[in-house]
Design a protein around this motif. Sequence first.
Motif, short mmCIF file in Angstrom:
data_model
loop_
_atom_site.label_atom_id
_atom_site.label_comp_id
_atom_site.label_asym_id
_atom_site.label_seq_id
_atom_site.Cartn_x
_atom_site.Cartn_y
_atom_site.Cartn_z
N CYS A 116 -6.15 -1.44 6.41
CA CYS A 116 -6.96 -0.83 5.35
C CYS A 116 -7.57 0.49 5.82
CB CYS A 116 -8.06 -1.79 4.90
SG CYS A 116 -7.43 -3.17 3.93
N VAL A 144 -8.16 2.42 2.53
CA VAL A 144 -8.33 1.47 1.43
C VAL A 144 -9.52 0.58 1.78
CG1 VAL A 144 -7.28 -0.56 0.33
CG2 VAL A 144 -5.88 1.47 0.78
N SER A 173 -2.03 4.73 -1.58
CA SER A 173 -3.42 4.31 -1.29
C SER A 173 -4.36 4.54 -2.47
CB SER A 173 -3.98 5.10 -0.11
OG SER A 173 -3.21 4.84 1.02
N HIS A 178 -5.06 3.34 6.00
CA HIS A 178 -4.65 3.88 4.70
C HIS A 178 -5.83 4.27 3.81
CE1 HIS A 178 -0.34 2.99 5.18
NE2 HIS A 178 -0.74 1.93 5.88
N ILE A 219 0.85 -1.21 0.00
CA ILE A 219 0.00 0.00 0.00
C ILE A 219 0.88 1.25 0.00
CG2 ILE A 219 -1.76 1.32 1.26
CD1 ILE A 219 -2.90 -1.31 2.30
#
Length: 460
Positions: A207, A212, A175, A210, A170
């Motif tokens: 996740c 995501v 991202s 970031h 990542i």
Amino acid sequence: MEGFKTIIEPFKIKMVEPIKLSTKEERKQYLKEAYFNPFLLESDKVLIDLLTDSGTSAMSANQWAGIMQGDESYAGARSWIRMRDTIMDLTGFKHILPTHQGRAAERILYGYLGGKGKTFISNTLFDTTRANIEFSGSEGIDIPIEEGKHPEVLHPFKGNMDVKKLEEIITEKGSDNIAGVILTVTNNSGGGQPVSMENAKAVSEICKKHHVKLYLDCCRIAENSYFVKHRESGFESTSYKEIAQQMFSLCDGAIMSAKKDALVNMGGFLAINDDELNEKLQNLLIITEGFATYGGLSGRDMEAIAIGLNEVFEPDYLQYRIRSTAYLGDRLEKIGIPIMRPTGGHAVYIDAKALYPQIPLDEYPGQALVCNLYLEGGIRAVEIGSVMFGKYNKHHQLIPASMELVRLAIPRRVYTQSHMDFVIEVFEKIWQHKDKAQGLKITYEQPFLRHFTAHFESFI
Ligand code: F0G
């Protein structure tokens, strides 16, 4: 039953489907006609079909009764409401989009989120998932934990994702370029191995940190929940369904091929929370699948899914399911057959590279085993190795897959223990003749998902 060793099938058989016996000579001819690719065999020529656990479940009396009650209205069908509410209750997601099977949901979601320059990261993408991602122009990166890549290594959650690598990728890609993280439970291509709640939580935290999105490929979520309850501390008194609910709560959405743990022959869905995304995806759904309240499904299919999604979490069923798969795995190990250890939920995976070390990888040891299983005993299995995942370099030399596995997928509630005892006997023959096994050459293939249609030439 407490106090007994034998795990019985927790059902009686009300309707039977005859299977045809054949001679070895006949099977040799059938296999030749199918270009040594069992996907091209007619099913009537197969004795025990372990090609897939997808869409091959036996439905219950309750599900068949539900089929008769299917509401086939185009819009707002009663069966849709029932399926939607069942999925909402299980997943906790706000928007449910019905699709005719898993890959239709994949094409809609990953096709929309993907595109050139984007990356999806997964513990291991299933072949159709990877194909949909690559077809959109994106790349897919698999990062299972190291233990997951070695069939002989024991680990309770070999399906886990390598969280250190997840954060590194990542950070390296940025991202904004990550279209999504996909956690496949159980990890089918990685050997049907489970993912722990601890790992799912760690993935979810990374996740979130970031920004995501995390999606659950949840087609075997009930089987995964069984492993969490019995292998991960802290879940002993949590129900299978509650374990599944906890895992869903860590994600932004889910895709399910209902052909597995919803115990039906056809169906799937996509479930998300994001209102804006839902609007876009619903549009795509209506263009290619069907109106938002049926997708590609008939009312009776939706009814059967609603019932199956509850039946699959019944403790007696899940215990029988996982223990009967382990029964096959344990017996094969006793013969000496190298299998992916420990046995996964829906299938036993054979390490064909270890069984047939004399066959070079570009002559496909897994395909050789698949052919020999059919010749010896009329058993149909699937190669999950370099036929399925191999690529070519610019000199047209094979870049092999990381493992050469053969999957014996067990259809749900279909075969009895004596069928499995027969499979075990066939493997005794495979073991006796293993040194004489020879490889195959590909004579025809397609650029995507070549394993379905490839033709082979055999030295048999
Ligand atoms: N994701 C996983 C983990 C799968 O195993 C499958 C299908 C799909 C997505 C796609 O779902 O078939 O309904 O379009 N797996 C089957 C198998 C085909 O044999 O393992 P689908």
